[in-house]
Design an enzyme around this catalytic site. Structure first.
Site, short mmCIF file in Angstrom:
data_model
loop_
_atom_site.label_atom_id
_atom_site.label_comp_id
_atom_site.label_asym_id
_atom_site.label_seq_id
_atom_site.Cartn_x
_atom_site.Cartn_y
_atom_site.Cartn_z
N GLU A 285 63.55 96.46 -14.83
CA GLU A 285 63.12 97.02 -13.75
C GLU A 285 64.30 97.90 -12.95
OE1 GLU A 285 64.13 93.97 -14.52
OE2 GLU A 285 65.28 92.94 -12.91
N GLY B 268 67.80 85.03 -12.67
CA GLY B 268 68.34 84.01 -11.49
C GLY B 268 69.46 83.52 -11.81
N CYS C 65 65.81 88.08 -18.56
CA CYS C 65 67.20 87.80 -18.23
C CYS C 65 67.27 86.33 -18.16
CB CYS C 65 67.89 88.03 -17.01
SG CYS C 65 69.80 87.81 -16.91
N TYR C 66 67.41 85.40 -16.93
CA TYR C 66 67.30 83.93 -17.04
C TYR C 66 65.92 83.65 -17.42
CZ TYR C 66 67.16 79.22 -15.39
OH TYR C 66 66.74 77.84 -15.52
N SER D 106 53.44 100.90 17.50
CA SER D 106 54.82 101.04 18.25
C SER D 106 55.26 102.43 17.85
CB SER D 106 55.78 100.15 17.26
OG SER D 106 55.78 100.50 15.93
N GLY D 107 54.52 103.15 17.11
CA GLY D 107 54.79 104.49 16.46
C GLY D 107 55.64 104.51 15.15
N GLY D 108 55.88 103.07 14.79
CA GLY D 108 56.42 103.00 13.55
C GLY D 108 55.42 103.07 12.48
N VAL D 109 55.73 103.02 11.03
CA VAL D 109 55.12 103.38 9.97
C VAL D 109 53.73 102.08 9.79
CG1 VAL D 109 54.79 103.63 7.44
CG2 VAL D 109 57.01 104.30 8.72
N ASP D 110 54.27 101.03 9.99
CA ASP D 110 53.60 99.71 9.57
C ASP D 110 52.33 99.61 10.57
OD1 ASP D 110 55.40 99.60 7.60
OD2 ASP D 110 56.50 97.64 8.68
N SER D 111 52.87 99.80 11.83
CA SER D 111 51.77 99.54 12.88
C SER D 111 50.64 100.95 12.77
CB SER D 111 52.03 99.07 14.19
OG SER D 111 53.04 100.44 14.71
N HIS E 199 67.65 94.29 -17.92
CA HIS E 199 66.73 94.34 -16.93
C HIS E 199 65.96 95.68 -17.05
CE1 HIS E 199 68.21 90.99 -14.47
NE2 HIS E 199 69.51 91.08 -15.15
N LYS F 276 56.56 98.43 1.17
CA LYS F 276 56.72 99.66 2.19
C LYS F 276 56.27 101.01 1.18
CE LYS F 276 58.55 100.99 6.19
NZ LYS F 276 58.40 99.95 7.36
#
Ligand code: XMP
Length: 509
Positions: free
Chosen positions: A170, A54, A81-82, A222-227, A168, A365
């Site tokens: 990550e 942070g 870290c923090y 919508s044609g997008g990945v999520d929907s 870090h 995602k």
């Protein structure tokens, strides 16, 4: 209930990345604010806590703190870290200022028996970013790693299962970072690796079956990945799911046909495809101002969807493809609106439904993409790059006409084809053609031309928030340019956009 780790957020820049890494290690985690730590522990009974970094400095007034008893509950903790300084300071150690340490350092593991460093090389590169140091360890702790400039690069009290790292783990630049994180999860917290996409499908489908059963559910595709992934997942549990796909005529070449093919023919869904291209074009006639375009498209989209939904009548559930970063950001986002993003987010007001179903609400995602493959969706849908809701309308500078749309679609298709052929599609975050309203003089054969300039935009990015222009090799650019001016009528010039974001944005409007 799945084994859960809480990633406790202290406002650091890598917080979502930590959570993603934990998930990649097949352990479910949630990102929670440090202010909610007590209630989230009670709610989720976590197998471990990860305290993030942070921007605050432990000794400054107003720096985020936790009560010491949180560290005495027997729950393993990894402070980064923090988070590491916080453990030290809270348990009676001392934290003080030192020289700024930023970037790559060599990590020396000094406590070879440490569970955190099991199987980790004695020396490896790690990534540091701090100005505050642990000057004195709390009672019961030992130093388990150092760097040349940081005397306590890692510390631990193995009996109490409390661990801290100043670096870090990550980030990619920490060579052994993922192993260290996995050691914490598996060796210290006793994780069993339950979080897999096949497990997720099984559990979620069972839950959705119990919930939705034979009732009516509706989804906007919508044609997008999520929907797409949300619809495919719900469809497994509820074969009667109805999907509405509003084709606003502003999609790329072949995209609308692909949606119909994949969902109606491939997945066997009840898909209502509305060809609303003309309606949108009429509304957009003569409109040049980017925000007006967005508003018109957003509103029109809702109207078309509403009309279709009315034909269906009341539904029990409305399915939406909300994903975890949306959930996190809606909690933290106070930033100014730079562009009014149009998604299907406005739908709940216009559909008569009982409850919202958001089966991807907990997924990042990359997990959504893995889930998409798990559900048998094709790569063209699952790996689709981000595409704005207003579509090609914001990639045509100035007013939009059917002719310009065709020019742009053809140019964009060539670009996509060349990028794919040269295997650059995985390293470039987003690439597309835009049609400028610039016309210039050219010469083709012996004839003078006065035609449009197509602009190529290709960027590398991690999240779309910042971006750099992609260094596409010159010969690939050459091919793209040659093909566009030769194959697409009314284009006689191709320009490559070499601006980063900021100061530019990724889209042109
Ligand atoms: P900008 O242009 O703001 O874009 O740098 C950042 C990312 O967001 C996408 N984008 C949109 N996505 N609706 C969307 O769903 C929108 O109105 C919209 N505008 C931009 C853009 O493609 C990029 O990935």
């Amino acid at each position: 209930m799945v084994q859960t780790v809480l990633v406790v957020d202290f406002g650091g820049q890598y917080n979502q990345l930590i959570a993603r890494r934990v998930r990649e290690a097949n352990v479910y985690c949630e990102l929670v604010s440090f202010e909610k730590i007590r209630e989230k522990i009670a709610e989720t009974d976590p197998i471990g806590l990860v305290f993030t970094g942070g921007p605050a400095s432990f000794n400054e007034p107003g720096a985020p703190r936790i009560d010491a008893d949180i560290l005495d509950m027997g729950i393993p903790v990894l402070g980064i870290c923090y988070g590491c300084q916080l453990i030290a300071g809270t348990l009676g150690g001392a934290v003080g200022n030192g020289p700024r340490e930023y970037g790559r350092r060599t990590l020396d593991v000094t406590e070879r028996g440490s569970k955190l460093f099991a199987g980790v090389a004695e020396k490896s590169a790690c990534w540091m970013s701090h100005t505050v140091y642990i000057e004195k360890l709390p009672r019961g702790f030992v130093t388990s790693a150092t760097t040349e400039t940081c005397p306590v690069a890692a510390m631990e009290n193995a009996d109490k299962k409390l661990y801290g790292v100043q670096f870090h783990p990550e980030v990619m630049h920490t060579e052994e970072g993922f192993k260290i994180l996995k050691n914490f999860l598996y060796e210290v917290c006793g994780a069993t690796g339950e979080w897999t996409m096949s497990g997720y499908v099984e559990r979620t489908v069972a839950e959705l079956k119990a919930k939705i059963g034979g009732k009516k559910a509706l989804c906007a595709l919508s044609g997008g990945v999520d929907s797409a992934v949300a619809a495919a997942l719900v469809h497994r549990a509820c074969p009667d799911l109805v999907c509405i796909f509003v084709d606003h005529g502003l999609l790329r070449k072949g995209e609308a046909e692909e949606v119909v093919r994949v969902f109606r023919d491939g997945q066997g869904m009840d898909l209502i495809a509305v060809d609303a291209g003309e309606r949108f074009l009429k509304k957009l006639e003569g409109v040049t101002e980017p925000e007006r375009k967005r508003k018109i498209i957003g509103e029109e989209f809702i109207r078309v969807f509403e009309a279709e939904a009315k034909k269906i009548g009341k539904v029990d559930y409305l399915v939406q493809g909300t994903i975890y970063p949306d959930v996190i950001e809606s909690g933290l986002d106070h930033s100014a609106t730079i562009k009014s993003h149009h998604n299907v987010g406005g739908l709940p007001d216009v559909v008569d439904f009982k409850e919202l179903v958001e089966p991807l609400r907990l997924l990042f995602k990359d997990e959504v993409r893995r889930l998409g493959f798990e559900l048998g969706l094709p790569e063209a849908i699952v790996m689709r790059q981000p595409f704005p809701g207003p579509g090609l309308a914001i990639r045509i500078i100035g007013d939009i006409t059917a002719d310009k749309l065709e020019i742009l679609r053809d140019a964009d298709f060539i670009l996509r084809d060349e990028i794919a052929k040269n295997r650059l599609d995985r390293e470039i975050w987003q690439y597309f053609a835009a049609l400028t309203d610039i016309r210039t003089v050219g010469v083709m054969g012996d004839e003078r031309t006065y035609d449009y300039t197509v602009m190529i935009r290709a960027v590398t990015s991690a999240d779309g928030m910042t971006a750099d222009w992609a260094r596409i090799p010159y010969d690939v650019l050459q091919n793209i340019s040659d093909r566009i001016v030769n194959e697409v009528k009314h284009v006689n010039r191709v320009a490559y956009d070499i601006t980063s974001k900021p100061p530019a944005t990724i889209e042109l409007e």
